[in-house]
Motif scaffolding. Structure first.
Motif, mmCIF file in Angstrom:
data_model
loop_
_atom_site.group_PDB
_atom_site.id
_atom_site.type_symbol
_atom_site.label_atom_id
_atom_site.label_comp_id
_atom_site.label_asym_id
_atom_site.label_seq_id
_atom_site.Cartn_x
_atom_site.Cartn_y
_atom_site.Cartn_z
ATOM 1 N N ALA A 241 0.828 -1.209 0.000
ATOM 2 C CA ALA A 241 0.000 0.000 0.000
ATOM 3 C C ALA A 241 0.862 1.259 0.000
ATOM 4 O O ALA A 241 0.607 2.194 -0.761
ATOM 5 C CB ALA A 241 -0.938 -0.007 1.197
ATOM 6 N N LEU A 242 1.887 1.277 0.835
ATOM 7 C CA LEU A 242 2.757 2.447 0.909
ATOM 8 C C LEU A 242 3.437 2.711 -0.430
ATOM 9 O O LEU A 242 3.493 3.854 -0.903
ATOM 10 C CB LEU A 242 3.792 2.246 2.021
ATOM 11 C CG LEU A 242 4.561 3.469 2.478
ATOM 12 C CD1 LEU A 242 3.596 4.541 2.994
ATOM 13 C CD2 LEU A 242 5.548 3.100 3.572
ATOM 14 N N LEU B 136 3.650 5.812 -5.533
ATOM 15 C CA LEU B 136 3.691 5.718 -6.994
ATOM 16 C C LEU B 136 2.494 6.364 -7.682
ATOM 17 O O LEU B 136 2.641 7.017 -8.719
ATOM 18 C CB LEU B 136 3.775 4.251 -7.427
ATOM 19 C CG LEU B 136 5.104 3.539 -7.205
ATOM 20 C CD1 LEU B 136 4.955 2.049 -7.484
ATOM 21 C CD2 LEU B 136 6.166 4.135 -8.121
ATOM 22 N N PHE B 137 1.300 6.156 -7.130
ATOM 23 C CA PHE B 137 0.095 6.522 -7.873
ATOM 24 C C PHE B 137 -0.626 7.782 -7.414
ATOM 25 O O PHE B 137 -1.314 8.414 -8.208
ATOM 26 C CB PHE B 137 -0.881 5.342 -7.871
ATOM 27 C CG PHE B 137 -0.341 4.141 -8.582
ATOM 28 C CD1 PHE B 137 -0.171 4.143 -9.950
ATOM 29 C CD2 PHE B 137 0.025 3.003 -7.873
ATOM 30 C CE1 PHE B 137 0.341 3.044 -10.616
ATOM 31 C CE2 PHE B 137 0.535 1.894 -8.521
ATOM 32 C CZ PHE B 137 0.699 1.916 -9.902
ATOM 33 N N PHE C 250 -2.532 10.324 -9.889
ATOM 34 C CA PHE C 250 -3.973 10.091 -9.978
ATOM 35 C C PHE C 250 -4.783 10.629 -8.797
ATOM 36 O O PHE C 250 -6.003 10.564 -8.802
ATOM 37 C CB PHE C 250 -4.247 8.591 -10.150
ATOM 38 C CG PHE C 250 -3.617 8.016 -11.388
ATOM 39 C CD1 PHE C 250 -4.141 8.291 -12.641
ATOM 40 C CD2 PHE C 250 -2.492 7.211 -11.300
ATOM 41 C CE1 PHE C 250 -3.565 7.765 -13.787
ATOM 42 C CE2 PHE C 250 -1.912 6.683 -12.434
ATOM 43 C CZ PHE C 250 -2.446 6.956 -13.683
ATOM 44 N N GLY C 251 -4.105 11.081 -7.744
ATOM 45 C CA GLY C 251 -4.785 11.722 -6.624
ATOM 46 C C GLY C 251 -5.617 10.792 -5.749
ATOM 47 O O GLY C 251 -5.295 9.619 -5.560
ATOM 48 N N TRP D 202 -8.408 3.283 -4.322
ATOM 49 C CA TRP D 202 -8.227 1.951 -4.917
ATOM 50 C C TRP D 202 -7.080 1.183 -4.270
ATOM 51 O O TRP D 202 -7.147 -0.034 -4.107
ATOM 52 C CB TRP D 202 -8.029 2.054 -6.429
ATOM 53 C CG TRP D 202 -9.331 2.293 -7.128
ATOM 54 C CD1 TRP D 202 -9.754 3.450 -7.704
ATOM 55 C CD2 TRP D 202 -10.400 1.351 -7.280
ATOM 56 N NE1 TRP D 202 -11.018 3.287 -8.210
ATOM 57 C CE2 TRP D 202 -11.439 2.010 -7.963
ATOM 58 C CE3 TRP D 202 -10.585 0.028 -6.902
ATOM 59 C CZ2 TRP D 202 -12.641 1.386 -8.286
ATOM 60 C CZ3 TRP D 202 -11.781 -0.594 -7.220
ATOM 61 C CH2 TRP D 202 -12.786 0.078 -7.906
ATOM 62 N N ILE D 203 -6.036 1.891 -3.886
ATOM 63 C CA ILE D 203 -4.921 1.219 -3.204
ATOM 64 C C ILE D 203 -5.372 0.713 -1.834
ATOM 65 O O ILE D 203 -4.995 -0.379 -1.408
ATOM 66 C CB ILE D 203 -3.700 2.159 -3.096
ATOM 67 C CG1 ILE D 203 -3.126 2.405 -4.505
ATOM 68 C CG2 ILE D 203 -2.633 1.577 -2.178
ATOM 69 C CD1 ILE D 203 -2.173 3.565 -4.583
#
Length: 141
Positions: A35-36, A41-42, A46-47, A53-54
C-alpha cells in the motif's frame, strides 16, 4: 473498501481464535508495504481515486492472506452463505439513500432503519424468532 474491512475483520477474529496472530503479522506488513509503495507511486499522478483503490487493494490482500491462513491451520472453510443476503440488503439500502438524496435527515434515518430492519427479516439474515427473543426477553434472575 467497507466490504473488505468487514470480511477482513471477520477473518482477523478467526485468526485470533486459532492463535495465528504472529503469522498474520507478516500479512499485515506485506499489505502495508504494498500500500505504501502504491501511495507513493500513484497518488501524485492520480490523486484521491488512486488512494481509494490502493486502500481497497490493501484490504483485499489482508482478506486473502487471513482467509488462506485460517484454512491452512484449520482446513475449515467459513460458511459465507449469508454474505450474499447482507450485500443485497446493503445494496437496497444504498438505492434508498440515493433515491432520497436531498430529503430531510429526520425522514431518511428512520426510513433507512425501517427498510434495513425489514430486509434483514424478509431475507432471513436474522430469523424473526431470534429477534423476538432478543427484543422481548425478560431479565434473567
Amino acid at each position: 473498501a467497507g466490504f473488505f474491512l468487514f470480511v477482513g475483520s471477520f477473518f482477523a477474529h478467526l485468526i485470533n481464535v486459532i492463535h495465528a496472530q504472529k503469522v498474520m503479522l507478516w500479512g499485515y506488513c506485506a499489505s502495508g508495504v504494498i500500500a505504501l509503495a502504491g501511495y507513493f507511486l500513484f497518488i501524485p499522478k492520480f490523486g484521491a481515486p488512486a488512494a481509494a483503490w490502493i486502500t481497497i487493494l490493501s484490504e483485499l490482500i489482508v482478506v486473502c492472506i487471513a482467509g488462506f491462513l485460517f484454512w491452512k491451520y484449520t482446513r475449515i472453510r467459513p460458511d459465507m452463505t449469508g454474505l450474499g443476503k447482507i450485500v443485497l440488503a446493503s445494496l437496497c439500502l444504498a438505492a434508498f439513500l440515493v433515491a432520497t438524496k436531498g430529503w430531510s435527515l429526520l425522514a431518511v434515518i428512520p426510513g433507512s432503519i425501517a427498510l434495513y430492519s425489514a430486509l434483514v427479516v424478509v431475507l432471513g439474515i436474522v430469523p424473526l424468532e431470534f429477534l423476538k427473543r432478543f427484543l422481548f426477553a425478560q431479565g434473567r434472575k
